[in-house]
Design a protein around this motif. Structure first.
Motif, PDB file in Angstrom:
ATOM      1  N   PHE A  65       0.847  -1.192   0.000  1.00 43.59           N
ATOM      2  CA  PHE A  65       0.000   0.000   0.000  1.00 43.59           C
ATOM      3  C   PHE A  65       0.882   1.241   0.000  1.00 43.59           C
ATOM      4  CE2 PHE A  65      -2.905  -3.143   1.666  1.00 43.59           C
ATOM      5  CZ  PHE A  65      -4.118  -2.790   1.100  1.00 43.59           C
ATOM      6  N   GLN A  66       0.538   2.188  -0.862  1.00 42.65           N
ATOM      7  CA  GLN A  66       1.278   3.440  -0.846  1.00 42.65           C
ATOM      8  C   GLN A  66       0.583   4.385   0.120  1.00 42.65           C
ATOM      9  OE1 GLN A  66       2.287   6.504  -3.920  1.00 42.65           O
ATOM     10  NE2 GLN A  66       2.783   4.679  -5.064  1.00 42.65           N
ATOM     11  N   GLY A  67       1.136   4.498   1.332  1.00 42.42           N
ATOM     12  CA  GLY A  67       0.528   5.385   2.329  1.00 42.42           C
ATOM     13  C   GLY A  67      -0.527   4.670   3.130  1.00 42.42           C
ATOM     14  N   GLY A  68      -0.415   4.756   4.446  1.00 40.60           N
ATOM     15  CA  GLY A  68      -1.393   4.130   5.337  1.00 40.60           C
ATOM     16  C   GLY A  68      -2.782   4.694   5.106  1.00 40.60           C
ATOM     17  N   SER A  96       2.894  -4.556   3.147  1.00 37.96           N
ATOM     18  CA  SER A  96       3.964  -3.567   3.253  1.00 37.96           C
ATOM     19  C   SER A  96       3.369  -2.208   2.947  1.00 37.96           C
ATOM     20  CB  SER A  96       5.072  -3.830   2.235  1.00 37.96           C
ATOM     21  OG  SER A  96       5.584  -5.131   2.389  1.00 37.96           O
ATOM     22  N   THR A  97       3.693  -1.229   3.751  1.00 39.31           N
ATOM     23  CA  THR A  97       3.209   0.122   3.470  1.00 39.31           C
ATOM     24  C   THR A  97       4.415   1.000   3.189  1.00 39.31           C
ATOM     25  OG1 THR A  97       1.413  -0.310   4.984  1.00 39.31           O
ATOM     26  CG2 THR A  97       1.692   1.944   4.294  1.00 39.31           C
ATOM     27  N   ALA A 102       8.538   5.453  -5.630  1.00 40.19           N
ATOM     28  CA  ALA A 102       9.896   4.884  -5.644  1.00 40.19           C
ATOM     29  C   ALA A 102      10.047   3.862  -4.513  1.00 40.19           C
ATOM     30  CB  ALA A 102      10.928   5.993  -5.505  1.00 40.19           C
ATOM     31  N   ASP A 103       9.464   4.189  -3.359  1.00 38.74           N
ATOM     32  CA  ASP A 103       9.511   3.257  -2.221  1.00 38.74           C
ATOM     33  C   ASP A 103       8.765   1.977  -2.556  1.00 38.74           C
ATOM     34  OD1 ASP A 103      10.818   5.165  -0.757  1.00 38.74           O
ATOM     35  OD2 ASP A 103       9.051   5.805   0.376  1.00 38.74           O
ATOM     36  N   GLU A 104       7.685   2.111  -3.336  1.00 37.87           N
ATOM     37  CA  GLU A 104       6.906   0.932  -3.677  1.00 37.87           C
ATOM     38  C   GLU A 104       7.743  -0.006  -4.552  1.00 37.87           C
ATOM     39  OE1 GLU A 104       2.892   1.653  -5.007  1.00 37.87           O
ATOM     40  OE2 GLU A 104       2.543  -0.476  -5.388  1.00 37.87           O
ATOM     41  N   ALA A 105       8.456   0.559  -5.519  1.00 34.43           N
ATOM     42  CA  ALA A 105       9.337  -0.255  -6.361  1.00 34.43           C
ATOM     43  C   ALA A 105      10.397  -0.939  -5.496  1.00 34.43           C
ATOM     44  CB  ALA A 105       9.978   0.621  -7.431  1.00 34.43           C
ATOM     45  N   ALA A 106      10.948  -0.193  -4.555  1.00 39.50           N
ATOM     46  CA  ALA A 106      11.964  -0.765  -3.663  1.00 39.50           C
ATOM     47  C   ALA A 106      11.367  -1.904  -2.841  1.00 39.50           C
ATOM     48  CB  ALA A 106      12.534   0.316  -2.749  1.00 39.50           C
ATOM     49  N   ALA A 107      10.110  -1.751  -2.434  1.00 40.81           N
ATOM     50  CA  ALA A 107       9.453  -2.790  -1.633  1.00 40.81           C
ATOM     51  C   ALA A 107       9.312  -4.078  -2.452  1.00 40.81           C
ATOM     52  CB  ALA A 107       8.086  -2.308  -1.155  1.00 40.81           C
ATOM     53  N   TYR A 108       8.958  -3.963  -3.726  1.00 41.84           N
ATOM     54  CA  TYR A 108       8.852  -5.161  -4.566  1.00 41.84           C
ATOM     55  C   TYR A 108      10.222  -5.826  -4.732  1.00 41.84           C
ATOM     56  CZ  TYR A 108       4.064  -3.945  -5.856  1.00 41.84           C
ATOM     57  OH  TYR A 108       2.729  -3.677  -5.824  1.00 41.84           O
ATOM     58  N   ARG A 109      11.250  -4.988  -4.917  1.00 38.45           N
ATOM     59  CA  ARG A 109      12.608  -5.548  -5.054  1.00 38.45           C
ATOM     60  C   ARG A 109      12.985  -6.324  -3.798  1.00 38.45           C
ATOM     61  NH1 ARG A 109      13.657  -0.579  -7.922  1.00 38.45           N
ATOM     62  NH2 ARG A 109      14.085  -1.139 -10.089  1.00 38.45           N
ATOM     63  N   ARG A 110      12.651  -5.725  -2.657  1.00 35.01           N
ATOM     64  CA  ARG A 110      12.972  -6.348  -1.369  1.00 35.01           C
ATOM     65  C   ARG A 110      12.200  -7.649  -1.205  1.00 35.01           C
ATOM     66  NH1 ARG A 110      10.764  -5.191   3.611  1.00 35.01           N
ATOM     67  NH2 ARG A 110       9.654  -3.323   2.950  1.00 35.01           N
TER      68      ARG A 110
ATOM     69  N   LYS B  28      20.329   3.868   6.234  1.00 37.19           N
ATOM     70  CA  LYS B  28      19.838   5.044   5.501  1.00 37.19           C
ATOM     71  C   LYS B  28      19.076   4.625   4.248  1.00 37.19           C
ATOM     72  CE  LYS B  28      23.736   8.049   6.506  1.00 37.19           C
ATOM     73  NZ  LYS B  28      25.043   8.280   5.897  1.00 37.19           N
ATOM     74  N   PRO B  29      18.010   5.337   3.893  1.00 38.06           N
ATOM     75  CA  PRO B  29      17.239   4.984   2.696  1.00 38.06           C
ATOM     76  C   PRO B  29      18.098   4.915   1.429  1.00 38.06           C
ATOM     77  CG  PRO B  29      16.095   6.683   3.957  1.00 38.06           C
ATOM     78  CD  PRO B  29      17.410   6.465   4.620  1.00 38.06           C
ATOM     79  N   GLU B  30      19.070   5.851   1.298  1.00 47.01           N
ATOM     80  CA  GLU B  30      19.900   5.855   0.083  1.00 47.01           C
ATOM     81  C   GLU B  30      20.741   4.580   0.013  1.00 47.01           C
ATOM     82  OE1 GLU B  30      21.205   9.013   2.434  1.00 47.01           O
ATOM     83  OE2 GLU B  30      19.078   8.527   2.455  1.00 47.01           O
ATOM     84  N   THR B  31      21.258   4.167   1.179  1.00 54.04           N
ATOM     85  CA  THR B  31      22.076   2.957   1.214  1.00 54.04           C
ATOM     86  C   THR B  31      21.220   1.757   0.826  1.00 54.04           C
ATOM     87  OG1 THR B  31      23.280   3.959   3.039  1.00 54.04           O
ATOM     88  CG2 THR B  31      23.670   1.617   2.639  1.00 54.04           C
ATOM     89  N   ARG B  32      19.990   1.698   1.390  1.00 58.68           N
ATOM     90  CA  ARG B  32      19.104   0.587   1.080  1.00 58.68           C
ATOM     91  C   ARG B  32      18.818   0.544  -0.427  1.00 58.68           C
ATOM     92  NH1 ARG B  32      15.046   0.791   4.881  1.00 58.68           N
ATOM     93  NH2 ARG B  32      16.272  -0.765   5.971  1.00 58.68           N
ATOM     94  N   ALA B  33      18.512   1.692  -1.010  1.00 59.09           N
ATOM     95  CA  ALA B  33      18.198   1.757  -2.443  1.00 59.09           C
ATOM     96  C   ALA B  33      19.390   1.260  -3.252  1.00 59.09           C
ATOM     97  CB  ALA B  33      17.845   3.190  -2.831  1.00 59.09           C
TER      98      ALA B  33
END
Lengths: 338, 338
Positions: A65-68, A96-97, A102-110, B28-33
């Motif tokens: 979810f993007q944003g609670g 995952s929220t 960009a955070d959402e893409a990172a969440a999928y990668r993770r 840090k977010p940048e490191t994680r990315a």
């Protein structure tokens, strides 16, 4: 205690023990209960890696979810349906929220890298949605709730948003309405684009022009429904009918109509799209609301099915469904006034 | 590729890489990315066990729902708040749905054994709730949303249900009402027991007797609110005031009052408990509804805080909060008729 020793002590194979503790479906409930009870009694703690190696599964499906703030009435009904289906196979949902796209893409990668989920469900797709190509590239199985344009086929379930709003618009035009307003969602989202197309197509069929001043966009809340409807009613030529994107928007629109001293169903006709919330039924509004209707809870259940079929190896292009939408006429719609 | 090799190639320590990929907050977010991008590019897939060993954390909090039907407006607001808080620390929520109470116990055992979550949040506790002793025995950290009776202290956040309903009842008695009805939840749940106690205590203070025929129990839906209110109004001596357990129950109760040809706020006064749903605001009802109010979304956020503090080693008994409940008088309450 090692898996081997524990399995021997309770007289089961190592594979059965691993499967029982992972929550995966091939194990009888009684066997699972017995294994869990014994693990607790004997203090056995499995090695996660070994267990996943044995079952090849994480036992969970992800949803981001993007944003609670996105957790609202639609998400709880959808999650209720999805979890009801996945529960039957002992599968959990990992929520995952994240804050930004960009955070959402990172969440999928993770999620793909950590193998914490076997698949993900993607919701509220955009017409052009970067998540689809990303997930295909990552090799993380996924089912989309909604549609999007992509080069390669993917599994999805959508409702016929185009047909629903075309039907509603035609119905109003058939009642003699010429100025019909539309309360729609963010036009970047496919469902809102499809609803807009349905609306315009039906107007064109009836030789009516779509007035941009009669379309409003925003999240489906009471507040937005109220604000947009007040704007429409303040126009030099206000609408005599309105189509609201959700029951929440309808609540606000009806309030604005009443505050303007007008009667719903007589001075202004109203149709709402109803995702079916057990606590907000169109029959219980005064007057009862004419709706295009499709239960989002059922869509969640069905998407659970599609995810499991995808994991069993069915091809994504064999897992594509578009559901027709019911149309129910009630007291909130009537002939155009005067 | 092994962790060691991957870490060397991107010039970071193995610990930093493990932490970045687990989603835990010290990075840090940048490191994680950077780490996630490199992992994708170089095709590095971490060994989950090694990673968990490095961080000592699963990076997820569990929540178990009994029945997908339990996903409703309250759960989405609560989850929205909880996920908003946990998101700041990169922590996910693992949702398990189960059918029966026994299944729920098995789910906790499975979560504890598999170490897929670092802690769980327990919701809708009963006065005597077996889950609490079980979780203490399993050594799985937990925070309860609500209260329960247990031998050993545990972390919880509750609202003052007793005080909220006592205040509402006193207010109605002060307006001259003598027959006050209560639409309450399942009396096995602590919150419903506390509301009932608040109601009875306030009546006793005003020398009024609690008539069992004026109390109803059930899930907080429009339908139940309607059904219970119709029952009250059919009594030989119907109530002149009602306290509804939620905004959903209030919707149904108001409908029953109107259908009986009575006016809310004049013939029958109504107070509702408002958990604050952005799409169902008491100001927008006609007449606006007097409420006891406490946002369940804020409770979810705060419980996220408590979970993190528990995981940082704070004692459960230092993590106990009871929130006072606001009382807002609006147009749905007035002097007793006659």
């Amino acid at each position: 205690m090692k898996l081997k020793e524990f399995a021997a002590r309770i007289g089961l194979s190592q594979t059965t023990v691993s499967r029982a503790m992972s929550g995966y479906p091939e194990v009888k409930p009684e066997t699972r209960a017995r294994v869990l009870e014994a693990a607790e009694r004997l203090g056995y703690r499995p090695n996660i890696s070994a267990q996943r190696l044995a079952t090849g599964r994480a036992g969970a499906i992800g949803i981001v979810f993007q944003g609670g703030g996105r957790f609202g009435p639609h998400s709880s009904e959808f999650m209720g349906g999805l979890s009801t289906r996945l529960q039957k196979d002992g599968i959990d949902i990992l929520v995952s929220t994240v804050e930004t796209e960009a955070d959402e893409a990172a969440a999928y990668r993770r999620l793909a890298a950590s193998k914490r989920v076997d698949a993900v469900v993607v919701h509220t797709p955009k017409v052009a949605d970067a998540r689809i190509a990303l997930l295909q590239k990552l090799g993380l199985p996924f089912v989309v709730h909604g549609r999007s344009e992509a080069e390669r086929p993917f599994a999805f379930l959508d409702i016929d948003n185009f047909g629903a709003i075309a039907t509603a618009t035609e119905h109003l035009a058939g009642l003699g309405h010429r100025r019909i307003a539309l309360i729609n969602g963010d036009p970047a989202n496919t469902y809102a684009r499809d609803r807009d197309l349905g609306y315009r197509t039906a107007l064109a069929r009836r030789s009516l022009t779509a007035d941009p001043a009669l379309t409003g966009h925003g999240e489906f809340t009471d507040e937005n429904g109220f604000r947009l409807m007040q704007g429409f009613l303040a126009l030099p030529a206000p609408p005599t009918a309105v189509i609201a994107g959700s029951m929440m928007s309808a609540l606000g629109a009806m309030r604005a109509i009443r505050i303007a001293g007008l009667a719903v169903g007589r001075d202004v006709s109203l149709i709402a799209h109803d995702d079916v919330f057990p606590y907000l039924s169109p029959e219980n509004f005064v007057p009862p609301v004419t709706t295009t209707q499709s239960p989002i809870r059922s869509a969640g259940e069905r998407i659970g099915d599609l995810v499991l079929r995808l994991l069993r190896g069915e091809a994504p292009k064999a897992l594509q469904e578009i559901w027709p939408v019911d149309f129910r006429v009630r007291g909130s719609t009537g002939p155009a006034p005067g």
